[in-house]
Design an enzyme around this catalytic site. Structure first.
Site, mmCIF file in Angstrom:
data_model
loop_
_atom_site.group_PDB
_atom_site.id
_atom_site.type_symbol
_atom_site.label_atom_id
_atom_site.label_comp_id
_atom_site.label_asym_id
_atom_site.label_seq_id
_atom_site.Cartn_x
_atom_site.Cartn_y
_atom_site.Cartn_z
ATOM 1 N N ARG B 273 0.922 -1.255 0.030
ATOM 2 C CA ARG B 273 0.025 -0.142 0.045
ATOM 3 C C ARG B 273 0.905 1.292 -0.035
ATOM 4 O O ARG B 273 1.277 1.617 1.021
ATOM 5 C CB ARG B 273 -0.816 0.148 1.335
ATOM 6 C CG ARG B 273 -1.976 0.916 1.235
ATOM 7 C CD ARG B 273 -2.639 1.039 2.552
ATOM 8 N NE ARG B 273 -1.969 1.551 3.513
ATOM 9 C CZ ARG B 273 -1.943 1.558 4.683
ATOM 10 N NH1 ARG B 273 -2.643 0.480 5.344
ATOM 11 N NH2 ARG B 273 -1.179 2.045 5.771
ATOM 12 N N HIS B 277 -3.637 4.435 5.162
ATOM 13 C CA HIS B 277 -4.750 3.604 5.170
ATOM 14 C C HIS B 277 -5.614 4.310 4.289
ATOM 15 O O HIS B 277 -6.339 3.707 3.609
ATOM 16 C CB HIS B 277 -4.932 3.063 6.509
ATOM 17 C CG HIS B 277 -6.412 2.492 6.450
ATOM 18 N ND1 HIS B 277 -6.632 1.296 5.823
ATOM 19 C CD2 HIS B 277 -7.261 2.703 7.131
ATOM 20 C CE1 HIS B 277 -7.737 0.698 6.439
ATOM 21 N NE2 HIS B 277 -8.149 1.750 7.114
ATOM 22 N N TYR B 286 3.963 4.552 11.414
ATOM 23 C CA TYR B 286 4.241 2.873 11.847
ATOM 24 C C TYR B 286 5.098 2.316 10.645
ATOM 25 O O TYR B 286 5.260 1.023 10.532
ATOM 26 C CB TYR B 286 2.925 2.183 11.709
ATOM 27 C CG TYR B 286 2.029 2.298 10.631
ATOM 28 C CD1 TYR B 286 1.831 1.749 9.664
ATOM 29 C CD2 TYR B 286 0.919 3.479 11.058
ATOM 30 C CE1 TYR B 286 1.004 1.992 8.320
ATOM 31 C CE2 TYR B 286 -0.276 3.615 9.747
ATOM 32 C CZ TYR B 286 -0.131 2.963 8.653
ATOM 33 O OH TYR B 286 -0.850 3.246 7.652
HETATM 34 C C1 LIG Z 1 -14.876 -6.491 11.422
HETATM 35 C C2 LIG Z 1 -13.974 -5.131 11.306
HETATM 36 N N1 LIG Z 1 -13.076 -4.753 12.352
HETATM 37 C C3 LIG Z 1 -12.523 -3.680 12.288
HETATM 38 C C4 LIG Z 1 -12.587 -2.770 10.946
HETATM 39 C C5 LIG Z 1 -11.992 -1.305 11.216
HETATM 40 N N2 LIG Z 1 -10.868 -1.589 10.038
HETATM 41 C C6 LIG Z 1 -11.109 -1.162 8.946
HETATM 42 S S1 LIG Z 1 -10.128 -1.322 7.779
HETATM 43 C C7 LIG Z 1 -8.911 -2.313 8.837
HETATM 44 C C8 LIG Z 1 -7.653 -2.795 8.577
HETATM 45 C C9 LIG Z 1 -7.808 -3.856 7.291
HETATM 46 O O1 LIG Z 1 -6.566 -4.455 6.809
HETATM 47 P P1 LIG Z 1 -6.613 -5.277 5.758
HETATM 48 O O2 LIG Z 1 -7.649 -6.434 5.708
HETATM 49 O O3 LIG Z 1 -5.135 -5.689 5.674
HETATM 50 O O4 LIG Z 1 -6.940 -4.591 4.598
HETATM 51 P P2 LIG Z 1 -6.319 -3.036 3.926
HETATM 52 O O5 LIG Z 1 -7.156 -1.848 4.556
HETATM 53 O O6 LIG Z 1 -4.973 -3.174 4.121
HETATM 54 O O7 LIG Z 1 -6.690 -3.272 2.335
HETATM 55 C C10 LIG Z 1 -9.632 -2.071 9.976
HETATM 56 C C11 LIG Z 1 -9.412 -2.740 11.214
HETATM 57 C C12 LIG Z 1 -13.669 -3.295 10.201
HETATM 58 N N3 LIG Z 1 -13.712 -2.579 8.945
HETATM 59 N N4 LIG Z 1 -14.301 -4.533 10.289
#
Ligand SMILES: Cc1ncc(C[n+]2csc(CCOP(=O)(O)OP(=O)(O)O)c2C)c(N)n1
Lengths: 343, 386
Positions: B273, B277, B286
């Site tokens: 990425r 975020h 981080y």
């Molecule tokens: C069930 C749930 N818990 C927490 C969140 C909050 N949240 C949104 S994105 C994220 C990180 C997700 O990381 P990843 O799966 O690696 O996807 P990326 O954002 O890197 O594409 C979190 C913790 C959420 N959307 N859904």
């Protein structure tokens, strides 16, 4: 004992004693026979016929693809049902026991309840989630929860619960036919209750959302549903000896809520007690009492009372009789409606 | 090792547990240890040059889309945008391997995949703009609503693919999830269901290194995310997620396998990425710049451009053309996003149920009255001011 019933096309048919469990099974069977998009899925629903035998015979009659034993994962079951509904099927999901539906809450709250709304009406989810609920069967912990308040608090879900054999059949047929998700709460302790009932001539059932007056009276209204209906009926009979003439309203559906029937009854009687076995604090009774007060304030002779289970995790089976609201507690509440002051 | 004999033990003859036999041979399911690559290897000779050029044009456009959407957040036109800059190869390949009848199950970061599949770029942004949850009819494009609760769309993909197969339809579902999402229960339940049901699903993990701030090493102790497939009885594949040709090939094979009725595949794309975020996040808290720089050298657009120019398939003019097409898209998106969305407050009540409950009708009447009063007030006020 058998009595005659008349089918829709005028034939006379034998009504035999049937249990609520049988009526539910028959409703599933008839829905599946009528509509090939109806699929049943859950844990042990196939060969075993469900731990309460509600789905008995369905896999045999309709095959594994229509009545499917899934892996043991409630979120997976309900999540898969969402996808199936997205593709035009009508899944009927069996949750094995009330407390074991909790792992599926994420799917229920975030997707099942919201998909129609999220997609601006483009994608309704016709899913029925059958949840055996409530206590009184001597189950060990996690087998007797009354979880209706959680479901009621989630917009987008219908919450339905039958209290009679006829309604078990009719309401389940209606639920499966509904284009919206329905949480169909099955009062476990009434599974083996019986009535003279003929599947060929089921009593006509109104669409989901109508309450019914099970017993007419002018003195006070008992408002209840599901497992507490027999308790209230018994209490109403016992009350006759006290000179109290009680009306009993069976809600049948918690969402939508039939304000009209409830308010009409309370306006007639001027007094109301809400009876349910789920914990009282934050429970359905508070909502119902508030609705009654809003609509019937000037007709009320006394505050609306609640008779509910204690605000405790469901107790061990040897103590559950102390927790469950029984006839005496209902009558005590009726007595507290300042009865004497009026008569 | 000697074991002390129990009295009478000699009478027992040790036998294996009676029911035990492996259900599946794990060896063919294991991913290769190195992410599969095509660009810069001999394998590229087998790839249709037309496909490479198409991928390039889409990648350039996707990169521009990400930049434009991020700019729109700064102008207050979008509430939030999770950019997929650096991950365009994954996004585009996910969209391009599917047939029209197939279904895509995207997460919140996969706007680009939805657009590349043909979704109106503005409709794809309504969730993030905040005027509607899902701005499109999922059935029209066969794209499930962009999903925010992590991994929850995965069981839906399984159910839909299963339903399609039961109906005899030749449909595959491709479900996208991030590396963090693979820790959620729904991920595991979906994989298990899919494998047991042999559902025609492809699970596509974009391992971009982080779940918000949490690096992969704090997310899992597995050798790779692709290895998780083996425990469920499906093949795991590891691919260089910045190599558009490789991602396209691996996903195509997984889709073909699903279509043949051979069941699901888990594909892990190793990518990065490049931005935070979302626009609301500060990635410097981080991660270190040197890591970002290292990945810049492995940029998906540059990798593909390098390959195409090196082979004489693309020249400066071709690159300029791709950029120009992307600018057009961005300008149109900007224009349309600069128009205020039309809001109809009464819609709040319209799509909760097929038929409104009496409770909702009552509440709708209340809001109607409020809105009418507001309008009266505005008109009255305007007149008074004249
Ligand atoms: C069930 C749930 N818990 C927490 C969140 C909050 N949240 C949104 S994105 C994220 C990180 C997700 O990381 P990843 O799966 O690696 O996807 P990326 O954002 O890197 O594409 C979190 C913790 C959420 N959307 N859904």
């Amino acid at each position: 004992m058998t009595t005659a019933a008349v089918t829709a096309d005028g034939r006379r048919t034998k009504a035999k004693p049937a249990t609520m469990a049988q009526a539910l099974g028959r409703a599933l069977r008839d829905s599946m026979a009528e509509d090939p998009t109806v699929h049943v899925l859950g844990e042990d629903v196939g060969t075993l016929g469900g731990v309460f035998r509600i789905t008995d015979g369905l896999a045999k009659e309709f095959g594994d693809d229509r009545c499917t034993d899934t892996p043991l994962a409630e979120a997976g079951i309900l999540g898969a049902a969402v996808g199936m509904a997205m593709y035009g099927l009508r899944p009927v999901v069996e949750m094995q026991f009330d407390a074991f539906a909790y792992p599926a809450f994420e799917q229920l709250m975030s997707h099942v309840a919201k998909m129609r709304n999220r997609t601006g009406g483009a994608m309704p989810l016709p899913i029925t989630v059958r949840v055996p609920y409530g206590g009184g069967i001597g189950g060990v912990e996690h087998h007797s929860d009354s979880s209706e308040a959680y479901y009621m608090a989630t917009p987008g879900l219908h919450v339905v619960t039958p209290a009679t054999v006829e309604d078990a059949y009719g309401l389940l047929r209606e639920s499966i036919a509904s284009d919206d998700p329905v949480i169909f709460l099955e009062p476990k302790r009434l599974y083996w209750s019986k009535a003279d009932w003929s599947p060929e001539a089921p009593a006509p059932v109104e669409p989901i959302g109508k309450a019914v007056v099970r017993r007419s009276g002018r003195g006070a209204t008992l408002i209840t549903y599901g497992p507490s209906l027999p308790v209230c009926m018994e209490a109403a009979e016992a009350a006759v000896a006290e000179g109290w003439d009680l009306e009993v309203v069976d809600l049948r559906s918690l969402v939508p809520f039939d304000d009209e029937t409830v308010a009409a009854s309370v306006r007639r009687t001027g007094r109301a007690v809400v009876v349910h076995e789920s914990p009282g604090f934050g429970g359905p009774g508070g909502e119902i009492a508030a609705r009654i007060t809003e609509r019937c304030f000037h007709h009320l002779e006394a505050p609306v009372l609640r008779v509910a289970g204690f605000d405790i995790p469901y107790p061990p089976p040897m103590l559950e009789r102390h927790h469950l609201p029984g006839v005496d507690r209902v009558l005590d509440a009726v007595a507290r409606l300042q009865w004497e002051a009026d008569s | 090792m000697t074991v002390q004999e129990l009295p009478g033990a000699a009478a027992y003859r040790p036998t294996p547990p009676p029911a035990w036999k492996p259900i599946t041979d794990p060896a063919p399911l294991l991913p290769d240890p190195e992410p599969y690559r095509v660009l810069g290897t001999d394998a590229v000779a087998d790839v249709d040059p037309e496909l490479l050029l198409r991928l390039h044009a889409e990648l350039v456009r996707g990169r521009r889309y990400n930049a434009q959407a991020t700019a729109l957040t700064k102008q207050g036109r979008l509430a939030v945008y999770p950019s997929s800059t650096g991950q365009e190869a994954c996004e585009i390949a996910a969209a391009l391997v599917l047939e029209e009848r197939d279904w895509l199950f995207p997460s919140y970061r996969d706007t680009l995949a939805a657009v590349a599949r043909g979704l109106d770029p503005v409709e794809a942004l309504t969730l993030l703009r905040g005027d509607r949850h899902t701005g499109y009819d999922p059935r029209e494009h066969r794209i499930a609503p962009l999903c925010t609760p992590l991994a929850t769309q995965l069981p839906h993909a399984v159910g839909l693919a299963h339903a399609a197969r039961l109906k005899g339809d030749d449909v595959v579902a491709l479900a996208m999830v991030g590396d963090g999402g693979t820790s959620e229960g729904d991920f595991h339940e979906a994989l298990n269901f899919a494998a047991v049901w042999k559902a025609p699903v492809v699970f596509f993990v974009q391992n971009n290194g982080f779940a918000i701030s949490v690096p992969l090493a704090k997310q899992t102790a597995a050798p790779s995310l692709a290895h998780k497939a083996v425990g469920y009885g499906m093949p795991g594949r590891l691919v260089d997620g910045n190599d558009a040709a490789a991602v396209h090939q691996v996903l195509s094979e997984a889709v073909a396998r699903a279509r043949r009725g051979e069941g699901p595949t888990l594909v892990e794309a190793v990518t990065y990425r490049m931005e935070a975020h979302t626009n609301a996040d500060d990635a410097t808290r981080y991660r270190v710049d040197s890591e970002v720089e290292a990945w810049k050298a492995h940029d998906p657009v540059r990798l593909l451009e390098h390959e195409l120019t090196g082979r004489g398939l693309l020249d400066d003019e071709g690159i300029a053309q791709a950029k120009e097409a992307a600018e057009h898209m961005a300008a149109a998106l900007r224009d349309r996003m600069n128009a205020d969305p039309e809001l109809t407050p009464m819609d709040l009540f319209t799509h909760v149920y097929a038929e409104q409950t009496s409770q909702l009708r009552e509440q709708a009447a209340g809001l109607r009255a409020e809105l009418d009063a507001e309008q009266d007030h505005d008109e009255h006020g305007a007149e008074a001011g004249r």
